[in-house]
Design an enzyme around this catalytic site. Sequence first.
Site, PDB file in Angstrom:
ATOM      1  N   ASP A 284       0.706  -1.238  -0.069  1.00 47.73           N
ATOM      2  CA  ASP A 284       0.112  -0.020  -0.104  1.00 47.73           C
ATOM      3  C   ASP A 284       0.955   1.216   0.122  1.00 47.73           C
ATOM      4  O   ASP A 284       2.068   0.790   0.101  1.00 47.73           O
ATOM      5  CB  ASP A 284      -0.743   0.002   1.352  1.00 47.73           C
ATOM      6  N   ALA A 285       0.256   2.564  -0.169  1.00 50.66           N
ATOM      7  CA  ALA A 285       0.919   3.600  -0.319  1.00 50.66           C
ATOM      8  C   ALA A 285       2.027   3.899   0.902  1.00 50.66           C
ATOM      9  O   ALA A 285       1.662   3.769   1.935  1.00 50.66           O
ATOM     10  CB  ALA A 285       0.058   4.935  -0.421  1.00 50.66           C
TER      11      ALA A 285
END
Length: 549
Positions: A284-285
């Site tokens: 994820d980011a």
Amino acid sequence: MRDDQLMAKPFHLDGAAIAWVRETLKRLTPDEKIRQLFNLRIGGNEPEMLKAAQAFRPGSITRMPGPDWTAERHIIAEFNAAAPVPLLVSADLEGSRMSIPGGGEFPNPLALAAIDDVEFTTAVSEAMAREARQVGLNWSFTPVLDINAKFKSAIVATRGFGSNVDTIERHALAQIRAFQKLGIASAIKHWPGEGFDDRDQHLVTTVNPLSMAEWEAHFGRLYRAGIEAGAMSVMSAHIALPAFIRQHNPDAGVEAYRPASISRDLNERLLRQQLGFNGLIVSDATGMAGLKAWSTRADYLPELVAAGCDVILFADDAERDYGFVAAALEDGRLSWERVDDAVTRQLALKAALSLHKPTPMPAVDVAANRQLAEDAARRAPTLVKDTQALLPLVPETHRRVLVFSTGIVFPFIPHPVPFALPEMLRQNGFEVTMADKGVWVNPTDYDLVLYLFGEETLLTRGHSFLDWLRLNGDFITAMQRYWTDVPTLMISFGYPYYLYDAPRAPTYINAYSTTDTMQCAVVEALLGRHEWNSNSPVDPFAGDEQARY
């Protein structure tokens, strides 16, 4: 990776594709391999920004496309011209305000779950995929397999298919198959499962609190089904799963709360070994506090790869982040063997999508897509309750309308956007007044009080709730409730649980999505021109029995 792994699900590569993967990996320099690990977030069309990102030569980018589809394809072509390998080009194809500009305003997953017609979800997903291909996309960070179990969560809300595992599975599998049939690889998320913690991993490392037996009945079932359906990638999130860690290490202490994105146990032991996932893992980011709160960026970027992620999602400063990975390879915290494995999985996904050779682009009928979006908007809005028998509205009875609203709030727009719905009512013969904050209202001056809320999933909001103070403007007016004196209607075009903060609201509608297409459909239903949906994909009463009455 072995050849048999490349031939297996989800890649299904033939001999020629495997040869391309092997030959491409062999010709990549060490510098190019490191750059292949990065996915850069590219927004806007500023030439210098685009030139700098192209010069970095990443393995993939995430693009928020604009309405000029020809220009979008040109930008992607320029990235590919500068790159040693064709790029994966990703987006969050979640519908609603994440729809491709210039195409159909498609419903978000919660609206599709409210419609609960798998064939319709398939049709919508195919239309979304065709538009995505037209702007150069080939990878979507969807579908969301999160379960909307904690109603205060601002992070799941409208992005998922509700709270019922059966519903989530049906619609998520339909979307995976539709996307991948048309050349859009799916990344199922957020591993190992969000929704039982009402906090937001953008702000804190969230915790999946389930026992492993409970996890298997919920997320284990969903991820196994997604893997069996051929999902090409999984997004490993900044979510802890203490029950799994403690199975192997009862005294794990703080390690039980290590985010999945930097947990070899959760990525390799659980996802790859126990669930049998052979595809690509993307983090994820990396700018989210759920990861940043754990360690320094210099430590966690290489740790993502060492722990099993094949793609590092987003860069703060691309060259600086490159240096963090290179330093870890130099001092032994990260091995070249793991980098080669990660790059090989990227190449395998690219080959599975036929990015290494010319492929035809699926045709798009934008007019038909917009009609499909309108059909969804008519079918989705749910009349949760109407205890005052208010509907349908008629100008002769409800002409003077007072509207309370905080506008449409969207994470990527700095200020709230006004609703179009008040003007739509005016065009149908109503006199509409927008309430001023902090001003005392005389109920006899109005025939209808209308509350409009437009908060879809709100990244970095923390929690969602009906903020009476922000809505009304001051301490005194925040305590006023007009429905004892004048007919009152409350409509949410997003977060579906406002009845928790207004259980006595007499008429309440969940419309799920803030688009103009959805607002227009709601007005038509308010005026009795088509029927309401009666299906709720979540408990709109948030467990509060009094809200039903």
